[in-house]
Design an enzyme around this catalytic site. Sequence first.
Site, PDB file in Angstrom:
ATOM      1  N   ASP A  58       0.801  -1.223   0.000  1.00  0.00           N
ATOM      2  CA  ASP A  58       0.000   0.000   0.000  1.00  0.00           C
ATOM      3  C   ASP A  58       0.838   1.279   0.000  1.00  0.00           C
ATOM      4  O   ASP A  58       0.351   2.347  -0.363  1.00  0.00           O
ATOM      5  CB  ASP A  58      -0.984   0.016   1.175  1.00  0.00           C
ATOM      6  CG  ASP A  58      -0.322  -0.197   2.527  1.00  0.00           C
ATOM      7  OD1 ASP A  58       0.855  -0.613   2.551  1.00  0.00           O
ATOM      8  OD2 ASP A  58      -0.978   0.040   3.552  1.00  0.00           O
ATOM      9  N   GLU A  80       9.813 -10.635  -0.845  1.00  0.00           N
ATOM     10  CA  GLU A  80      10.790  -9.582  -1.122  1.00  0.00           C
ATOM     11  C   GLU A  80      12.229 -10.079  -1.082  1.00  0.00           C
ATOM     12  O   GLU A  80      13.086  -9.561  -1.803  1.00  0.00           O
ATOM     13  CB  GLU A  80      10.611  -8.424  -0.126  1.00  0.00           C
ATOM     14  CG  GLU A  80       9.341  -7.629  -0.306  1.00  0.00           C
ATOM     15  CD  GLU A  80       8.139  -8.189   0.442  1.00  0.00           C
ATOM     16  OE1 GLU A  80       7.070  -7.554   0.417  1.00  0.00           O
ATOM     17  OE2 GLU A  80       8.282  -9.288   1.061  1.00  0.00           O
ATOM     18  N   HIS A 145       0.644   1.578  10.424  1.00  0.00           N
ATOM     19  CA  HIS A 145       1.026   0.173  10.249  1.00  0.00           C
ATOM     20  C   HIS A 145       2.371   0.119   9.516  1.00  0.00           C
ATOM     21  O   HIS A 145       2.742   1.031   8.793  1.00  0.00           O
ATOM     22  CB  HIS A 145      -0.053  -0.596   9.476  1.00  0.00           C
ATOM     23  CG  HIS A 145      -0.273  -0.117   8.080  1.00  0.00           C
ATOM     24  ND1 HIS A 145      -0.886   1.075   7.770  1.00  0.00           N
ATOM     25  CD2 HIS A 145       0.048  -0.681   6.880  1.00  0.00           C
ATOM     26  CE1 HIS A 145      -0.951   1.232   6.464  1.00  0.00           C
ATOM     27  NE2 HIS A 145      -0.384   0.186   5.895  1.00  0.00           N
ATOM     28  N   HIS A 146       3.089  -0.934   9.687  1.00  0.00           N
ATOM     29  CA  HIS A 146       4.436  -1.162   9.143  1.00  0.00           C
ATOM     30  C   HIS A 146       5.511  -0.336   9.855  1.00  0.00           C
ATOM     31  O   HIS A 146       6.683  -0.411   9.468  1.00  0.00           O
ATOM     32  CB  HIS A 146       4.513  -0.875   7.635  1.00  0.00           C
ATOM     33  CG  HIS A 146       3.662  -1.756   6.785  1.00  0.00           C
ATOM     34  ND1 HIS A 146       3.124  -2.933   7.231  1.00  0.00           N
ATOM     35  CD2 HIS A 146       3.248  -1.615   5.487  1.00  0.00           C
ATOM     36  CE1 HIS A 146       2.415  -3.488   6.263  1.00  0.00           C
ATOM     37  NE2 HIS A 146       2.469  -2.714   5.207  1.00  0.00           N
ATOM     38  N   GLY A 444      27.546 -15.706   0.626  1.00  0.00           N
ATOM     39  CA  GLY A 444      27.187 -17.093   0.907  1.00  0.00           C
ATOM     40  C   GLY A 444      25.845 -17.291   1.588  1.00  0.00           C
ATOM     41  O   GLY A 444      25.753 -18.049   2.556  1.00  0.00           O
ATOM     42  N   GLY A 503      20.158 -33.303   3.069  1.00  0.00           N
ATOM     43  CA  GLY A 503      20.463 -32.261   4.039  1.00  0.00           C
ATOM     44  C   GLY A 503      21.542 -31.298   3.609  1.00  0.00           C
ATOM     45  O   GLY A 503      21.838 -31.158   2.419  1.00  0.00           O
ATOM     46  N   GLU A 507      27.469 -27.960   5.514  1.00  0.00           N
ATOM     47  CA  GLU A 507      27.479 -27.816   6.969  1.00  0.00           C
ATOM     48  C   GLU A 507      27.956 -29.104   7.637  1.00  0.00           C
ATOM     49  O   GLU A 507      28.677 -29.060   8.643  1.00  0.00           O
ATOM     50  CB  GLU A 507      26.075 -27.454   7.464  1.00  0.00           C
ATOM     51  CG  GLU A 507      25.453 -26.240   6.797  1.00  0.00           C
ATOM     52  CD  GLU A 507      26.212 -24.959   7.047  1.00  0.00           C
ATOM     53  OE1 GLU A 507      27.133 -24.937   7.895  1.00  0.00           O
ATOM     54  OE2 GLU A 507      25.893 -23.952   6.397  1.00  0.00           O
TER      55      GLU A 507
END
Length: 598
Positions: A58, A80, A145-146, A444, A503, A507
Amino acid sequence: MDSATIDLQAEVNRLCHEIQTLEVQRESENGESITISDYILKRLEQLDVTSIFGLPGDFNMRMDFIEDHPTIKWIGNCNELNASYAADGYARVKERSIGVVVTTFGVGELSAINGIAGAFSEMVPVLHIVGVPSTTQLKSKPMLHHTLGNGRFDAYTKAAEQVTIAQAAIMTPRQAGPEIDRILTECITHARPVYLTLPMDLVAAKIPAKRLKVALPRTPPANNPDVENYVLDEIVKLVDDAKQDVVILVDACAIRHDVRQEVSDLLTKTQFPVYASPMGKTAVSEEHERYGGIYVGSITQPSIKEKVEGAKLILSIGALKSDFNTGMFTYHIPTARTVELHSDQTLIRHGHFPGIGMKLLLPKLTERLSKYKQGALKIPVLRFKLDVPKEGDYKISHAYFWPRLGKFFRKQDVIVAETGTSNFGVLDVPMPDKSIFVSQILFGSIGWATASTLGAALAARDRGLGRTILFTGDGSMQLTVQEISTMIHYKLKPIIFVLNNKGYNIERHLHGLDRKYNDIVDWKWTSLLTTLGDTDGKLSKSYTVRSKAELDKLLDDDEFASAQKIQLVEVLMDKYDTPRALQAAADLTAKMAAKSVG
């Protein structure tokens, strides 16, 4: 160059542009006006922008202004964050243009900020336009708002200041044109994101259109001629001292700061051997007769490592010495044997020459060094090859997968690799001439590659390039998978390889090999394309490959290779298998961690 000097030079450039604009305005009798929103779009059109990413809200700039534009398309995203990733990918492939993302005040811009931060980290030019409350509301600060509910309407701008090189808050029509031009100039000359807020009551406000006749400056600041000549003399002396045993090492900023052609001319006229960093991959053609491969410090293939580290002089162009880009800081190139050329400075051994930028220096250096061509040609360059290994079992290993995909690549392909496993896996794969490699090695952010592929594919279509090919992991894909629906909506046709190893592979190898936090829920990957937009199954096709034979059959299929529709390939791989370079990086990381604990 220190920050004060950079600010001063930016102000000089701005004033020069304003003087040119005033001259045009005095000479023109035409009093034509234009809305602020159309002014922005006209400037973006001049920068060859054809896609704008974002979501409606808006407060943000009315979408109809963009949607009604004859050459710029509104690309509506699923969120976004994905929009900012897509703008990043678009800018990387649409060189000499910029990415643009439009969000609404607060909730929208904060969602996008991670993508903007990544673009800042990796020097990608992106314009972030934020629609904000009216000028009256910005002054009176009601509990809208926001907002944070505490009257701090500048909180989001302060956050943006940390990840953008310039910001502009339009509060009056009079300041709109100069401020828009200022931040766009900063964006294209520094290859960094910029931030623009536009109040909802100024979207349709009229401003003079005359200044649009003056193009935004792209040329970097002139080098001081006396210092530049001294720098050139010193580099030539070092080349002489090295007996022409010189290696060129090209990195990411050669791409970001638009010196591809200058580097190509340097290679042609000197014939010095050339290597690239991971972030500089495809900055020079990997089919060039003097190209030797990728240098990543201790992670480098032994034959390449020996040639680079054994050279008497390294001419480094556009270096970004991050951990993954340097093999966990294991460059074995002494400063005493190095010359570094950057966009805003030159380093010669231990000497520092601020303000001597490579864009204007390189052509002059090329002319000075061209006399060494015959001697340079005597230095052998071994063409690096990555052969497909002959493995006895049926499983698709990383050692097999990446060399095999190297045989699948074609000229002008745009190849996008997710941070982690895919980045490291594709590292050693020689790529065809005129191909473009896109990855986010420094920042990354897991999940970046899928949404970035949307922007990359749009830019590739604009430029008439070849296929867009994405490599990502099952874990990474789950973060930004929604943007596949946008690809289908805009009839893009990337080939998406999803490495299903249950997975987060990178990591696991950095820490927690058997920890449950590195596991993920398995998805039915071959149902994604129909679920996310191709409801009748006519625009897409999905595959699962479980063995080398199935992979080979698919890659050899002409229909698959022609990429006439969006395609997803689920590649089943062992949970613990990992690329050579990633395992080497993980081992180095473990050693560094052990030392820090000790």
